[in-house]
Design a protein around this motif. Structure first.
Motif, PDB file in Angstrom:
ATOM      1  N   GLU A 190       0.841  -1.195   0.000  1.00 24.80           N
ATOM      2  CA  GLU A 190       0.000   0.000   0.000  1.00 24.80           C
ATOM      3  C   GLU A 190       0.879   1.250   0.000  1.00 24.80           C
ATOM      4  OE1 GLU A 190      -3.366   0.271  -0.274  1.00 24.80           O
ATOM      5  OE2 GLU A 190      -3.154  -1.850  -0.735  1.00 24.80           O
ATOM      6  N   ARG A 191       0.304   2.345  -0.503  1.00 19.67           N
ATOM      7  CA  ARG A 191       1.051   3.606  -0.584  1.00 19.67           C
ATOM      8  C   ARG A 191       0.312   4.703   0.144  1.00 19.67           C
ATOM      9  NH1 ARG A 191       4.345   2.298  -4.858  1.00 19.67           N
ATOM     10  NH2 ARG A 191       5.169   0.401  -4.012  1.00 19.67           N
ATOM     11  N   ALA A 201      -7.620   3.624   5.427  1.00 17.72           N
ATOM     12  CA  ALA A 201      -7.985   2.680   4.370  1.00 17.72           C
ATOM     13  C   ALA A 201      -6.822   1.744   4.065  1.00 17.72           C
ATOM     14  CB  ALA A 201      -8.389   3.457   3.120  1.00 17.72           C
ATOM     15  N   GLN A 202      -5.605   2.325   3.959  1.00 17.28           N
ATOM     16  CA  GLN A 202      -4.433   1.492   3.674  1.00 17.28           C
ATOM     17  C   GLN A 202      -4.209   0.482   4.793  1.00 17.28           C
ATOM     18  OE1 GLN A 202      -4.677   4.767   3.233  1.00 17.28           O
ATOM     19  NE2 GLN A 202      -3.214   5.547   1.736  1.00 17.28           N
ATOM     20  N   LEU A 204      -6.466  -0.831   6.796  1.00 15.62           N
ATOM     21  CA  LEU A 204      -7.485  -1.886   6.699  1.00 15.62           C
ATOM     22  C   LEU A 204      -7.098  -2.897   5.631  1.00 15.62           C
ATOM     23  CD1 LEU A 204     -10.745   0.220   6.901  1.00 15.62           C
ATOM     24  CD2 LEU A 204      -9.980  -1.487   8.530  1.00 15.62           C
ATOM     25  N   LYS A 205      -6.655  -2.394   4.489  1.00 12.85           N
ATOM     26  CA  LYS A 205      -6.307  -3.268   3.376  1.00 12.85           C
ATOM     27  C   LYS A 205      -5.182  -4.215   3.779  1.00 12.85           C
ATOM     28  CE  LYS A 205      -6.908  -3.791  -1.225  1.00 12.85           C
ATOM     29  NZ  LYS A 205      -6.461  -2.869  -2.268  1.00 12.85           N
TER      30      LYS A 205
ATOM     31  N   GLU B   2     -15.962  -6.406   2.562  1.00 10.77           N
ATOM     32  CA  GLU B   2     -16.859  -6.753   3.654  1.00 10.77           C
ATOM     33  C   GLU B   2     -17.552  -5.502   4.195  1.00 10.77           C
ATOM     34  OE1 GLU B   2     -14.682  -9.130   6.529  1.00 10.77           O
ATOM     35  OE2 GLU B   2     -13.431  -9.689   4.830  1.00 10.77           O
ATOM     36  N   ILE B   5     -15.792  -3.210   6.872  1.00 14.67           N
ATOM     37  CA  ILE B   5     -14.692  -2.422   6.319  1.00 14.67           C
ATOM     38  C   ILE B   5     -15.233  -1.222   5.572  1.00 14.67           C
ATOM     39  CG2 ILE B   5     -12.898  -2.487   4.556  1.00 14.67           C
ATOM     40  CD1 ILE B   5     -12.020  -5.065   5.709  1.00 14.67           C
ATOM     41  N   MET B   8     -16.115   1.348   8.064  1.00 15.19           N
ATOM     42  CA  MET B   8     -14.966   2.062   8.605  1.00 15.19           C
ATOM     43  C   MET B   8     -14.442   3.083   7.617  1.00 15.19           C
ATOM     44  SD  MET B   8     -12.987  -0.965  10.548  1.00 15.19           S
ATOM     45  CE  MET B   8     -11.741  -0.142  11.511  1.00 15.19           C
ATOM     46  N   LEU B   9     -14.475   2.717   6.321  1.00 19.32           N
ATOM     47  CA  LEU B   9     -14.024   3.672   5.302  1.00 19.32           C
ATOM     48  C   LEU B   9     -14.953   4.876   5.256  1.00 19.32           C
ATOM     49  CD1 LEU B   9     -12.943   1.315   2.391  1.00 19.32           C
ATOM     50  CD2 LEU B   9     -11.508   2.594   3.954  1.00 19.32           C
ATOM     51  N   ASP B  12     -14.151   7.074   8.154  1.00 18.05           N
ATOM     52  CA  ASP B  12     -12.920   7.813   7.909  1.00 18.05           C
ATOM     53  C   ASP B  12     -13.177   8.972   6.948  1.00 18.05           C
ATOM     54  OD1 ASP B  12     -10.086   8.115   8.162  1.00 18.05           O
ATOM     55  OD2 ASP B  12      -9.905   7.344   6.125  1.00 18.05           O
ATOM     56  N   SER B 309     -11.247   8.388   0.878  1.00 14.24           N
ATOM     57  CA  SER B 309     -11.162   7.206   1.723  1.00 14.24           C
ATOM     58  C   SER B 309     -11.232   5.925   0.892  1.00 14.24           C
ATOM     59  CB  SER B 309     -12.295   7.283   2.740  1.00 14.24           C
ATOM     60  OG  SER B 309     -12.487   6.072   3.357  1.00 14.24           O
ATOM     61  N   SER B 312      -8.166   5.472  -1.385  1.00 18.69           N
ATOM     62  CA  SER B 312      -6.975   5.002  -0.663  1.00 18.69           C
ATOM     63  C   SER B 312      -7.041   3.504  -0.462  1.00 18.69           C
ATOM     64  CB  SER B 312      -6.827   5.628   0.718  1.00 18.69           C
ATOM     65  OG  SER B 312      -7.295   6.896   0.768  1.00 18.69           O
ATOM     66  N   PHE B 313      -8.273   2.984  -0.363  1.00 19.77           N
ATOM     67  CA  PHE B 313      -8.425   1.547  -0.144  1.00 19.77           C
ATOM     68  C   PHE B 313      -8.143   0.772  -1.422  1.00 19.77           C
ATOM     69  CE2 PHE B 313     -10.765  -2.429   0.293  1.00 19.77           C
ATOM     70  CZ  PHE B 313     -10.325  -2.849   1.531  1.00 19.77           C
ATOM     71  N   TRP B 314      -8.718   1.245  -2.524  1.00 26.26           N
ATOM     72  CA  TRP B 314      -8.599   0.479  -3.762  1.00 26.26           C
ATOM     73  C   TRP B 314      -7.307   0.734  -4.500  1.00 26.26           C
ATOM     74  CZ3 TRP B 314     -11.315  -3.490  -3.574  1.00 26.26           C
ATOM     75  CH2 TRP B 314     -12.622  -3.473  -3.056  1.00 26.26           C
ATOM     76  N   SER B 316      -4.215   2.985  -3.506  1.00 30.61           N
ATOM     77  CA  SER B 316      -3.634   4.018  -2.648  1.00 30.61           C
ATOM     78  C   SER B 316      -2.583   4.853  -3.367  1.00 30.61           C
ATOM     79  CB  SER B 316      -3.035   3.381  -1.393  1.00 30.61           C
ATOM     80  OG  SER B 316      -2.086   2.407  -1.736  1.00 30.61           O
ATOM     81  N   LYS B 319      -4.344   7.930  -5.113  1.00 30.02           N
ATOM     82  CA  LYS B 319      -5.386   8.612  -4.359  1.00 30.02           C
ATOM     83  C   LYS B 319      -5.517  10.086  -4.723  1.00 30.02           C
ATOM     84  CE  LYS B 319      -5.050  10.444  -0.506  1.00 30.02           C
ATOM     85  NZ  LYS B 319      -4.589  10.755   0.827  1.00 30.02           N
TER      86      LYS B 319
END
Lengths: 381, 345
Positions: A190-191, A201-202, A204-205, B2, B5, B8-9, B12, B309, B312-314, B316, B319
């Motif tokens: 992750e970055r 988010a990072q 969690l991933k 899920e 998650i 939580m995103l 955030d 948010s 950053s998850f998918w 990052s 972003k």
């Protein structure tokens, strides 16, 4: 009257010292303002501590600030070469900045001592990069130490969080290769940005991949945020950091939440725990004390990188002086050759052994495995 | 993905979005009243957060000397004409706000045991130091060129931004700071753990938005600002002083900025130059609202927060690219859908 004469002589001295003969001129380019300032400020502050007299030659340092801007670094380097006719250049502070100036230093035939993180300034070696010497440990050296520790403690899977800049990119590459050789799998990469206000988010991933340990690669204090985020998300596994996090501020910002972190860095963090037989201990201790006396605070490792460049020059200048007068191309070429011949020279970061292929020159004496224990850096024996 | 998650995103995104919303409101307000695109907005975020961090470290914040310096400058600029015009009362007022106040604050700070004060008192002191810089800045930087074209005001804003970042490095150093959380409590909602700090941020943002609404709807000064925003010349004809409107606007902008800084300091590491990027995202939100609509700007801010948010998850590494690219379709849509009103110069 006496005072006036004194002032006059000081002023005259200052005016004419620039034209004095038998003097080596060294340009120092650092990023003491802008986003990389946390690296550049200790570097700039280390300049007054560097050797000013080598044999019967005096060394004059000309510090310039590039504001963390790669374009400004190029301007500064060109200015040092064409206006000041420098014999060597120390700097710049940032990896992108250093990459940009290599060709100009090489064209003019001026040795460049780069205190930057990325190994790309000296690897792969070519006609231009042979003018560059790097005074930091290669990422590879640090990564091998971390991977060694992981393998020894039975870690099989690692999650990686790095900055999206050359530092994080190179670490992702070097670490993945190094881990692969030991059969450790990188299960998430992750970055994040230095300026991010959240890396939830990072985090969690990475946690979704359920790694045995997490490695965070970021230069300076931005390395704290991902680790705290992981802690707040309930992660209590092992966290590894790179030498980029080797600063006193890391502990101050992280507090209890970075307890147990493992990293590899130069001995400067744990000087008092290093055995006296280590060739770098006395040099590093003297440097830290002198820096503290001058600036009122302990230096970050980045300052030591620049100080080492001064020591390398001090070691090389006598050899070069035998072949030419300072300020001439012959002297600069001889200086480069002499730097490349550096053998077993202890400095603050470790022991340098330069070769034509290795212009960084560190061995395992240039890194120590360090853990955070009770809020302090502690050497792992 | 899920469900917990995703929750939580979302949470955030709301936390960040609430901060962007505050900054977007301030940017819209400043633009509407003074036509200034207020790039230094972000610097107030960093100044607020880092001043608080210095107070909590027990040192007298270096920003205090900037306040004193600006105060001296304003007194010189405003006091001399007042003296020449033979209005000692006005001189007294100018000196009182710009000299006596900062010096009094300096005296207070040197007496108080800063480190052991309750957190709220520290926050109040930090705001007391940073917020008056807003109106002072308006007086020194923008008021002399208040009727200049928007482009000139924008260029001056860039200059003010760069100056403030540079001074920030001087005041606070290059290293970042964090402050302790306002609340360590955690609200347990089934799959979701909501940290107290998130609740504080959302609550303060909502309160401030409601308070601003009340201010604009019900108070004389608020109405004066609205009138100036709608029609500067008309408002002036009705006796509303443009310089007072400007100072009041900048006071609010500085207050919102510094408060945002105080709010985010516990959840992230704040550097002397952190504010710019945060304010830039607020600016994206303000653009979504066309730099004119408060509710749309606030909605835009929530959108930016969520987008940030989830991206950053998918992805990052991309972003920032994703968040700032959002501005292009929005601008396209706005330029196709709204009629053009040329700014009268």
């Amino acid at each position: 009257m006496k005072f006036k004469r004194l002032v006059a002589s000081v002023v005259m001295g200052a005016l004419f010292s620039g034209a004095a003969w038998a003097q080596v001129k060294v340009g120092v380019v650092s990023s003491s303002t802008g986003p990389v300032a946390m690296v550049g400020i200790p570097q700039k502050n280390s300049v007054p501590l560097m050797p000013t007299k080598v044999g019967n030659l005096t060394v004059q340092y000309i510090p310039l600030d590039d504001g963390s801007d790669p374009t400004a670094s190029v301007v500064a380097i060109k200015k040092l070469i064409s206006e000041e006719n420098v014999d060597a250049i120390i700097g710049p502070s940032g990896s992108p900045n250093a990459m940009g100036v290599i060709q100009f230093a090489a064209e003019a035939g001026v040795p460049l001592l780069a205190p930057v993180g990325t190994a790309a300034v000296v690897l792969p070696m070519d006609d231009k990069k042979k003018w560059v010497f790097k005074t930091t440990q290669n990422d590879q050296l640090i990564a091998d130490a971390l991977v060694g520790h992981m393998a020894k403690t039975g870690i099989k899977t690692v999650g990686f969080i790095g900055t999206s800049d050359p530092y994080g990119e190179n670490w992702a590459k070097v670490f993945t290769e190094s881990a692969g050789r030991k059969g450790i799998k990188v299960v998430a990469t992750e970055r994040f940005q230095r300026s991010d206000s959240s890396v939830t988010a990072q985090g969690l991933k990475v946690l979704m991949a359920k790694p045995d340990a997490v490695l965070i690669a970021a230069p300076g204090t931005p390395a704290v945020l991902p680790q705290i985020t992981l802690y707040d998300q309930g992660y209590r596994g092992k966290v590894y950091q790179t030498h980029g996090a080797a600063l006193p501020e890391f502990l101050k910002l992280g507090g209890k939440k970075v307890e147990g972190t493992v990293l590899a860095a130069s001995l400067m963090l744990v000087l008092d725990q290093i055995s006296d037989s280590h060739p770098s201990k006395k040099i590093a201790l003297d440097y830290v004390n002198a820096y503290e006396k001058l600036n009122g605070s302990k230096p970050a490792t980045f300052g030591g990188n620049v100080f080492d460049a001064g020591l390398l020059l001090k070691n090389a200048i006598p050899h070069a002086a035998a072949k030419g007068k300072p300020g001439t191309p012959a002297f600069r070429a001889a200086l480069r050759d002499a730097l490349e011949q550096t053998k077993d020279m202890p400095a603050t970061q470790g022991v340098y052994n330069m070769t034509a292929a290795d212009h960084s020159g560190f061995d395992e004496r240039g890194r120590e495995l360090i853990a955070v224990k009770d809020g302090k850096w502690t050497l792992i024996q | 993905m899920e469900f917990p998650i995703a929750l939580m995103l979302v949470q955030d995104g709301i936390t960040n979005g609430a901060i962007y919303a505050l900054l977007a409101l301030a940017l819209v307000l400043v633009f509407a009243v003074t036509r200034v695109i207020f790039i230094p907005q972000g610097e107030f975020v960093a100044y607020g957060a880092l001043t608080l961090a210095m107070l909590q470290a027990g040192t007298v914040p270096t920003t205090l000397w900037l306040l004193v310096g600006l105060g001296v400058a304003v007194t010189a600029v405003d006091g001399v004409p007042a003296l020449r015009a033979g209005r000692p009362g006005r001189l007294l007022g100018v000196a009182g706000w710009n000299l006596a106040y900062p010096l009094g604050l300096a005296a207070l700070l040197s007496i108080l045991p800063l480190q052991s004060l309750p957190q709220l008192a520290q926050v109040a002191l930090a705001l007391a130091i940073v917020v008056p810089m807003g109106p002072q800045m308006y007086r020194l930087v923008y008021q002399p060129i208040a009727s200049a074209p928007i482009l000139i005001l924008l260029i001056v804003s860039v200059a003010a931004h760069l100056t403030m970042v540079g001074m920030g490095l001087l005041f606070f150093g290059a290293e970042g700071q964090r402050t302790p959380a306002f609340s360590d409590a955690v609200l347990d909602l089934g799959p979701l753990m909501v940290p107290g700090q998130t609740l504080v941020i959302v609550a303060v943002s909502l309160t401030l938005i409601v308070a601003l609404f009340q201010f604009f709807e019900r108070t004389l000064y608020g109405k004066a600002l609205r009138a100036t925003a709608m029609n500067r010349v008309g408002a002036r004809l009705m006796g509303i002083s443009p310089s007072l409107a400007g100072k009041l606007t900048f006071f609010l902008a500085a207050f919102i900025g510094a408060l945002s800084g105080v709010l985010i300091a516990p959840i992230t590491t704040v550097y002397y130059d952190t504010g710019f990027l945060i304010a830039l995202k607020g600016f994206v939100a303000a653009i979504i609202g066309g730099l004119g609509s408060y509710p749309l700007a606030a909605l835009g801010a929530l959108l930016v927060g969520q987008l940030e948010s989830f991206s950053s998850f998918w992805a990052s590494a991309y972003k920032e690219v994703i968040v700032f690219t959002l501005i292009i379709p929005v601008l396209l849509w706005r330029s196709l859908n709204s009629r053009h009103v040329e700014e009268e110069e």
